[in-house]
Write a protein that holds these residues in place. Structure first.
Motif, short mmCIF file in Angstrom:
data_model
loop_
_atom_site.label_atom_id
_atom_site.label_comp_id
_atom_site.label_asym_id
_atom_site.label_seq_id
_atom_site.Cartn_x
_atom_site.Cartn_y
_atom_site.Cartn_z
N ARG A 142 0.83 -1.21 0.00
CA ARG A 142 0.00 0.00 0.00
C ARG A 142 0.86 1.25 0.00
O ARG A 142 0.61 2.20 -0.76
CB ARG A 142 -0.92 -0.01 1.22
CG ARG A 142 -1.77 1.25 1.39
CD ARG A 142 -2.61 1.15 2.66
NE ARG A 142 -3.47 2.30 2.86
CZ ARG A 142 -4.32 2.43 3.88
NH1 ARG A 142 -4.39 1.46 4.80
NH2 ARG A 142 -5.07 3.50 4.00
N ARG A 143 1.90 1.27 0.83
CA ARG A 143 2.74 2.46 0.91
C ARG A 143 3.60 2.62 -0.34
O ARG A 143 3.92 3.75 -0.73
CB ARG A 143 3.60 2.40 2.17
CG ARG A 143 2.77 2.56 3.44
CD ARG A 143 3.58 2.50 4.70
NE ARG A 143 2.69 2.31 5.84
CZ ARG A 143 2.82 1.36 6.74
NH1 ARG A 143 3.81 0.50 6.66
NH2 ARG A 143 1.95 1.26 7.74
N THR A 144 3.99 1.53 -0.96
CA THR A 144 4.74 1.62 -2.21
C THR A 144 3.90 2.29 -3.29
O THR A 144 4.34 3.23 -3.96
CB THR A 144 5.19 0.24 -2.69
OG1 THR A 144 6.03 -0.36 -1.71
CG2 THR A 144 5.95 0.35 -4.01
N ALA A 145 2.65 1.80 -3.44
CA ALA A 145 1.76 2.40 -4.43
C ALA A 145 1.45 3.85 -4.08
O ALA A 145 1.47 4.73 -4.96
CB ALA A 145 0.47 1.58 -4.52
N GLY A 181 4.31 -0.45 -19.24
CA GLY A 181 4.61 -0.53 -17.82
C GLY A 181 3.80 -1.59 -17.12
O GLY A 181 4.30 -2.31 -16.23
N SER A 182 2.53 -1.74 -17.49
CA SER A 182 1.67 -2.76 -16.88
C SER A 182 2.19 -4.16 -17.22
O SER A 182 2.24 -5.04 -16.35
CB SER A 182 0.23 -2.61 -17.38
OG SER A 182 -0.30 -1.37 -17.03
N LEU A 183 2.54 -4.37 -18.48
CA LEU A 183 3.04 -5.69 -18.89
C LEU A 183 4.33 -6.05 -18.16
O LEU A 183 4.54 -7.20 -17.75
CB LEU A 183 3.25 -5.72 -20.40
CG LEU A 183 1.98 -5.63 -21.26
CD1 LEU A 183 2.34 -5.54 -22.74
CD2 LEU A 183 1.07 -6.82 -20.99
N ILE A 184 5.21 -5.07 -17.98
CA ILE A 184 6.45 -5.31 -17.25
C ILE A 184 6.16 -5.66 -15.80
O ILE A 184 6.73 -6.61 -15.23
CB ILE A 184 7.39 -4.09 -17.35
CG1 ILE A 184 7.84 -3.88 -18.80
CG2 ILE A 184 8.60 -4.26 -16.43
CD1 ILE A 184 8.49 -2.54 -19.04
N THR A 185 5.27 -4.90 -15.18
CA THR A 185 4.91 -5.17 -13.78
C THR A 185 4.35 -6.57 -13.61
O THR A 185 4.76 -7.33 -12.71
CB THR A 185 3.86 -4.14 -13.29
OG1 THR A 185 4.39 -2.83 -13.42
CG2 THR A 185 3.50 -4.39 -11.83
N MET A 226 1.43 1.31 -11.50
CA MET A 226 0.27 1.43 -10.62
C MET A 226 -0.86 0.52 -11.09
O MET A 226 -1.48 -0.19 -10.30
CB MET A 226 -0.20 2.88 -10.59
CG MET A 226 0.85 3.86 -10.18
SD MET A 226 0.92 4.15 -8.43
CE MET A 226 -0.45 5.22 -8.24
N LEU A 227 -1.14 0.55 -12.39
CA LEU A 227 -2.21 -0.29 -12.91
C LEU A 227 -1.86 -1.76 -12.78
O LEU A 227 -2.72 -2.57 -12.38
CB LEU A 227 -2.49 0.07 -14.38
CG LEU A 227 -3.58 -0.78 -15.05
CD1 LEU A 227 -4.92 -0.62 -14.34
CD2 LEU A 227 -3.70 -0.41 -16.53
N GLY A 228 -0.61 -2.12 -13.10
CA GLY A 228 -0.20 -3.52 -12.96
C GLY A 228 -0.33 -4.01 -11.53
O GLY A 228 -0.81 -5.12 -11.28
N GLY A 229 0.08 -3.18 -10.58
CA GLY A 229 -0.05 -3.55 -9.17
C GLY A 229 -1.49 -3.74 -8.76
O GLY A 229 -1.84 -4.66 -8.01
#
Length: 502
Positions: free
Chosen positions: A124-127, A477-481, A428-431
């Protein structure tokens, strides 16, 4: 820069002053009953869905959008930006159907609480940290860039832009500090109506200045190829194409409207899942015609200046502001009659202030609820957290001013802000997808995936940004995450197997 004294009359200044007084008074009045953090950051979850829908549009529409979208159509892009807007519409529909129900399972203050439910407070804090860092840089730079055309319109000297920045943030802070998100949402809804009215007025007014009226405008625009909007050729690089809109821009808005507190906070002020969906779908129905209005304004300005000389030479491009971005402000100053001119200046101010108030409320919310409250060593009263929330908003307002002033002298700050805001969206979206898909687990894989996405996208931006346009950043970025997180999760399970139960 021309002097505002030359172009703005007493009646225009009266309109501008009346607007500022009205908007501040209305904002303070609408949020006067804020008694706790639920009131301050969620608006007591009782705001009308249509007000929230208008607020969403106002939040994502800055002063630079107001003048920058017409500038796209005025230049060689013509109407091709419409292809990107198609993705903006599609993403909102997907979010309304899939994601909104998750926002109303329990009482949450930000989408980052979904990270904690799945992976614990570290995720949560990372995001939240990603949002705070990218958000304050992007909002601060947006303040500076918005002040550049306003500097032209209001007649500020270059040396006075610092004062304009402080005044600008201070005005938005005045009502947001008192009433929190409720004040911000109601004021943003009103501001949306103002800049929509400004666009519609310009659309109707320009043809009256061109020989042949609307028919003449359409004929000259068609001859100049200004109605070209569709590009079916796939490319990762510019120019805009249909695939960039339907795929890249869709994923981008899934991130900005699904994992970014700036927009999600507005949805959270709705009464129910049904109202949250209505608000997003209303914004989906508005965004395409709204952008079309401002693109057509740009086309009409191009036609107008084919037959009328520019009365003021276009100022040189500056970081974040292209030469064509000055065309609409110059038209407002020199071709619009008094009072109406003041109303159009008000429309630009409305677009600018709405983006600042939204940022202040969102930053204070994440800092208070996702960080401070979770790290507090002992319970505190709601009165204490409300005082802390207002104090933190003052802090973020100061940081916005600092970033804006720093951008004035250090161009790399602007580049870093625009890059970071785009480069974190995919992470953010990937997470968020992982939080909803995996539902529970160690925070290590998702944090590793988000950090890897930020690192890889930063390298891509520095070395290949001419080959990969910004609408694709969130998708990559989402695909990498997702990929890195899945790999780390596999190895993490191997290194740390569950205990054997006897």
């Amino acid at each position: 820069m021309p002097s505002a004294v030359q172009h703005l009359g007493a009646a225009d200044w009266v309109v501008i002053a009346a607007y500022l007084a009205l908007i501040i008074g209305f904002g303070v009045w609408s949020g006067r009953h804020a008694r706790d953090t639920r009131d301050y950051f969620l608006g007591s979850r009782n705001l009308p869905w249509w007000v929230v829908g208008f607020s969403i549009i106002a939040t994502e529409t800055s002063a630079l959008t107001f003048i920058g979208v017409p500038a796209l159509a005025y230049g060689p892009d013509h109407l091709t930006f419409l292809q990107i807007i198609l993705g903006y519409v599609l993403a909102r529909v997907l979010l309304a159907v899939v994601l909104v129900p998750h926002y109303f399972r329990g009482e949450i203050y930000s989408p980052y609480q979904l990270f904690e439910r799945a992976f614990g407070p570290a995720a949560r804090r990372t995001a939240g940290g990603f949002f705070l860092l990218a958000g304050v840089l992007a909002a601060g730079v947006r303040v500076y860039v918005s002040c550049i055309p306003l500097q032209l319109i209001l007649g500020f000297a270059d040396a006075d832009i610092g004062r304009a920045i402080v005044l600008f943030v201070g005005l938005a802070l005045t009502y947001t500090l008192v009433g929190g998100v409720k004040s911000a949402v109601w004021v943003e809804a009103l501001q949306f109506l103002l800049f929509l009215a400004g666009g519609l007025f310009t659309l109707a007014y320009v043809p009256t200045l061109v020989e042949g009226g609307l028919a003449g405008v359409v004929r000259l625009a068609a001859e100049g190829g200004k109605f070209h909007w569709l590009n079916l050729q796939f490319s990762l690089a510019m120019p805009f194409n249909l695939w960039m809109g339907l795929v890249g821009a869709t994923v981008l808005v899934l991130s900005t409207h699904g994992a970014d507190q700036l927009i999600v906070q507005r949805v959270l002020t709705c009464r129910s899942v049904r109202d949250g969906r209505r608000a997003l779908l209303l914004s989906a129905g508005i965004i395409l015609p709204l952008m079309l209005v401002f693109l057509l304004v740009g086309v009409m300005l191009w036609v107008y200046y084919q037959t009328h000389p520019l009365p003021i030479p276009l100022p040189e491009a500056r970081p974040g502001v292209r030469k064509n971005d000055y065309v609409f402000p110059i038209f407002i100053l020199t071709a619009v009659p008094p009072v109406l001119k003041g109303c159009l200046v008000v429309a630009i101010l409305a677009a600018a202030m709405s983006s600042v108030s939204a940022a202040l409320s969102a930053l204070a919310s994440v800092f208070t609820m996702d960080f401070y409250k979770g790290l507090a060593r002992r319970p505190r009263s709601e009165a204490f957290y409300l005082r802390f929330s207002r104090a933190s908003m003052l802090l973020w307002a100061g940081l916005l001013v600092a970033v804006a002033l720093l951008t004035r002298t250090v161009e790399s700050v602007l580049n870093a802000a625009f890059a970071l805001n785009g480069l974190t969206s995919g992470a953010m979206l990937g997470g968020l997808v992982l939080a909803l898909w995996w539902r529970r687990g160690s925070p290590v894989p998702v944090i590793a995936g988000m950090l890897a996405a930020l690192a890889v996208m930063t390298v891509l931006f520095v070395n290949w940004r001419a080959q990969v346009a910004w609408p694709w950043y969130a998708l990559l970025g989402s695909l990498i995450t997702l990929s890195v997180a899945s790999l780390v999760r596999t190895f993490w399970k191997t290194l740390d197997p569950p205990p054997v139960r006897g």
